[in-house]
Design a protein around this motif. Structure first.
Motif, PDB file in Angstrom:
ATOM      1  N   GLU A 423      35.052  34.766  37.836  1.00 27.82           N
ATOM      2  CA  GLU A 423      34.809  33.416  38.342  1.00 27.82           C
ATOM      3  C   GLU A 423      36.077  32.569  38.274  1.00 27.82           C
ATOM      4  O   GLU A 423      36.448  31.903  39.247  1.00 27.82           O
ATOM      5  CB  GLU A 423      33.688  32.753  37.537  1.00 27.82           C
ATOM      6  CG  GLU A 423      32.321  33.410  37.723  1.00 27.82           C
ATOM      7  CD  GLU A 423      31.285  32.865  36.762  1.00 27.82           C
ATOM      8  OE1 GLU A 423      31.690  32.127  35.829  1.00 27.82           O
ATOM      9  OE2 GLU A 423      30.096  33.163  36.921  1.00 27.82           O
ATOM     10  N   ALA A 427      38.409  31.232  41.374  1.00 23.55           N
ATOM     11  CA  ALA A 427      38.634  29.785  41.489  1.00 23.55           C
ATOM     12  C   ALA A 427      40.126  29.462  41.538  1.00 23.55           C
ATOM     13  O   ALA A 427      40.569  28.658  42.368  1.00 23.55           O
ATOM     14  CB  ALA A 427      37.966  29.058  40.314  1.00 23.55           C
ATOM     15  N   VAL A 431      42.150  27.750  44.681  1.00 24.97           N
ATOM     16  CA  VAL A 431      42.943  26.524  44.561  1.00 24.97           C
ATOM     17  C   VAL A 431      44.375  26.756  45.031  1.00 24.97           C
ATOM     18  O   VAL A 431      44.953  25.950  45.772  1.00 24.97           O
ATOM     19  CB  VAL A 431      42.925  26.013  43.104  1.00 24.97           C
ATOM     20  CG1 VAL A 431      43.930  24.886  42.918  1.00 24.97           C
ATOM     21  CG2 VAL A 431      41.531  25.522  42.738  1.00 24.97           C
TER      22      VAL A 431
END
Length: 595
Positions: A423, A427, A431
């Motif tokens: 996760e 992420a 970004v």
């Protein structure tokens, strides 16, 4: 049209609704797509010998791994063997890959250790059943293709992190001492080393060194030798002949246990749900990644059906839990061995499970004498082979973004847990990707092409009163503020032409920013013309209201020349209006001459 390509619904052109019969047809097609089919065994008449030989090879590799992972999970070697037999057979028949080999894996043992420490070994079959149901649901909902969105650095960081955790888990077994309390593998390894009786640890360490040496040297002498199995056999013979006082696997059942449904209540189910969710996520992720590896190794075979693979793996976990086993996943190492051994159909994976079942019935007393240190050695070598130094170096050399994602995933895997690592890795990758896209975008003021300028006076007029800006790349939520700030500095012009043909991404935030730009410029008396809006962006622009805030509905153009001609007409009109106003002012203030 294939089954997978068939539409799921048929529109009712009369009433604008879906026919109940069409829904039934769609459901039937979905079930057929997820169910076993005769085509699963295409070519078996030509490949059955190779399939059986591949199954034997995989079984030889899988036996010590299944025993080792069972011990590492805290449930014992028998649970690992049961999982390899039951889950391996069910996934082979029902899964979406022809080459996948399923069973207990190191990654799953990493996730199970905190579950065993918190809820006890009896909770693991319950978690397996619950997780299996969640994985089946994911397959039915069509979530199998989401694995394609996991970046390569995340996968590699995840893999290296698993390898390190597996190696750390073997420290107590290699030292022949009970593991220190705790759930973090690194902390448990450090605490165990601090409390070890080194005099008693000499014998198990010697067996580890002997086993590792055999697994490293034998493949170099002859590639086809099952080095891990030979190492376990030799270490067992040495321990028996030398009468070494080292921990052994212990008694194994002489047959597979009968399936039974664990007795649980609502409170227990609620407490175990988060663990089941983590196990389900890992089972789905690792299985799909393993199947993707197999597809890459066997380009001439049919691709894995990801949703069917999830359904098959989910049912394999349910079956394993009913037999008292561990949660299972597709095993990358065993799947790779299967492909390299020449497997062509799922009969290879099925025969591997049958051979392991034969071990349970025929060789349980001998298997029980295997030293745990020998299994620790097998897993240490397995963990070392998971750490691909060249791949890690290539990722780190590729740029700071790739290195950051890789190292973040690795560290979170070791320090926290695997699901959180994926996760966080995804992420961070998202970004950084958005940051890169935003940096690649830009706002540029440019001169008009010479072919749209017709005279020197118009050239001066255009340069003085008309500004052309080109927006490149993406206009989306990550970068809208910069565009707003840059265009806020526009002064001393009467018309701004915004060229949008180079905008590749335009989301709702970007469209809203575009509307704010138009409103701001028009509020300052500057006419805004939009040129080159892509067809795929019309819907979001219209929905957000960009077209509504334009001063005139005709201020949207497809051609730059037409837009500039319109801009010049605005400037001419304003010049004429200002000239007339100035002339009228002079006339009204002049004193008439006396007659």
């Amino acid at each position: 049209m294939s089954v997978d390509e068939a539409p799921t619904t048929t529109p009712d052109l009369t009433f604008g609704q879906t026919h109940p019969g069409a829904l039934l047809v769609a459901a039937r097609r979905r079930v057929i797509a997820l169910a076993p089919h005769r085509d699963d065994y295409t070519g078996l008449s030509r490949s059955w010998r190779r399939d059986l030989l591949a199954g034997l090879t995989v079984a030889i590799v899988a036996l010590p791994l299944a025993l080792g992972f069972g011990v590492s999970s805290g449930l014992g070697a028998a649970a690992g063997l049961v999982t390899a037999v039951v889950a391996g057979a069910v996934a082979a028949v029902l899964g979406g890959s022809h080459l996948q080999v399923s069973g207990p894996t190191g990654a799953m043992t990493v996730v199970l250790l905190p579950v065993v420490a918190r809820f006890g070994p009896e909770s693991v079959p319950v978690v397996a059943i619950m997780a299996g149901g969640l994985v089946v649901l994911a397959g039915v909902l069509g979530l199998g293709r989401l694995v394609a969105y996991i970046p390569w650095p995340v996968v590699e960081g995840f893999t290296v992190g698993i390898g390190l955790v597996i190696a750390l888990q073997q420290v107590p077994l290699a030292l022949g001492t009970p593991a220190a309390p705790g759930t973090n593998a690194a902390q448990v390894a450090l605490d165990t080393i601090g409390d070890v009786d080194w005099a008693a640890a000499v014998a198990p360490l010697a067996l580890v060194v002997l086993s590792v040496a055999l697994m490293v040297v034998l493949p170099r002498l002859r590639r086809g030798i099952p080095a891990s199995l030979v190492a376990v056999v030799v270490a067992t013979l040495v321990a028996e002949l030398a009468d070494l006082d080292v921990p052994r696997i212990g008694a194994l059942p002489a047959s597979l246990p009968a399936p039974h449904l664990p007795v649980v209540d609502a409170q227990t189910t609620s407490a175990l749900f988060s663990s089941a969710l983590a196990v389900a996520a890992l089972a789905a992720l690792e299985s799909l990644l393993s199947a993707r590896v197999a597809d890459g190794m066997a380009d001439d075979l049919a691709r894995t059906k990801p949703n069917r693979e999830l359904v098959g793996q989910g049912l394999a976990n349910v079956a394993s839990g009913l037999f008292g086993g561990l949660p299972a996943t597709g095993a990358i190492a065993r799947t790779a061995v299967n492909v390299r051994s020449g497997a062509r159909t799922r009969v290879a994976a099925l025969s591997h499970a049958a051979l392991l079942a034969g071990v349970v019935y025929l060789a349980a007393p001998w298997v029980g004498r295997i030293p745990l240190a020998a299994l620790a050695a097998v897993l240490l070598v397995t963990a070392a082979r998971m750490v691909d130094v060249s791949t890690a170096a290539a990722i780190c050399r590729s740029g700071r973004s790739g290195a950051a994602v890789f190292l973040t995933t690795l560290v979170v895997t070791v320090v926290f847990d695997l699901v959180l690592a994926v996760e966080v890795g995804v992420a961070v990758a998202a970004v950084l990707a958005l940051r890169a896209v935003a940096r690649a975008s830009g706002l540029h003021r440019e001169d008009a092409p010479d072919e749209v300028l017709h005279a020197d006076d118009e050239r001066a007029l255009l340069h003085e009163h008309i500004a052309v800006y080109r927006i490149d790349g993406a206009l989306f939520f990550a970068d809208v503020r910069r565009f707003l700030d840059e265009l806020a500095q526009v002064t001393d012009v009467r018309v701004v032409v915004l060229r949008l043909s180079s905008v590749s991404v335009l989301d709702t935030s970007g469209a809203h920013a575009l509307a704010q730009i138009v409103i701001d410029l028009q509020h300052r008396g500057i006419v805004v013309l939009l040129k080159g809006l892509r067809p795929q962006h019309h819907r979001v622009v219209k929905s957000v209201g960009v077209l509504d805030v334009l001063a005139h509905e005709h201020h949207l153009f497809d051609d730059l020349g037409t837009a500039l001609e319109h801009a010049r007409s605005h400037v001419r009109g304003e010049e004429a209006t200002m000239g007339a106003a100035t002339s009228g002012s002079r006339t009204s203030t002049t004193t008439p001459e006396e007659p």
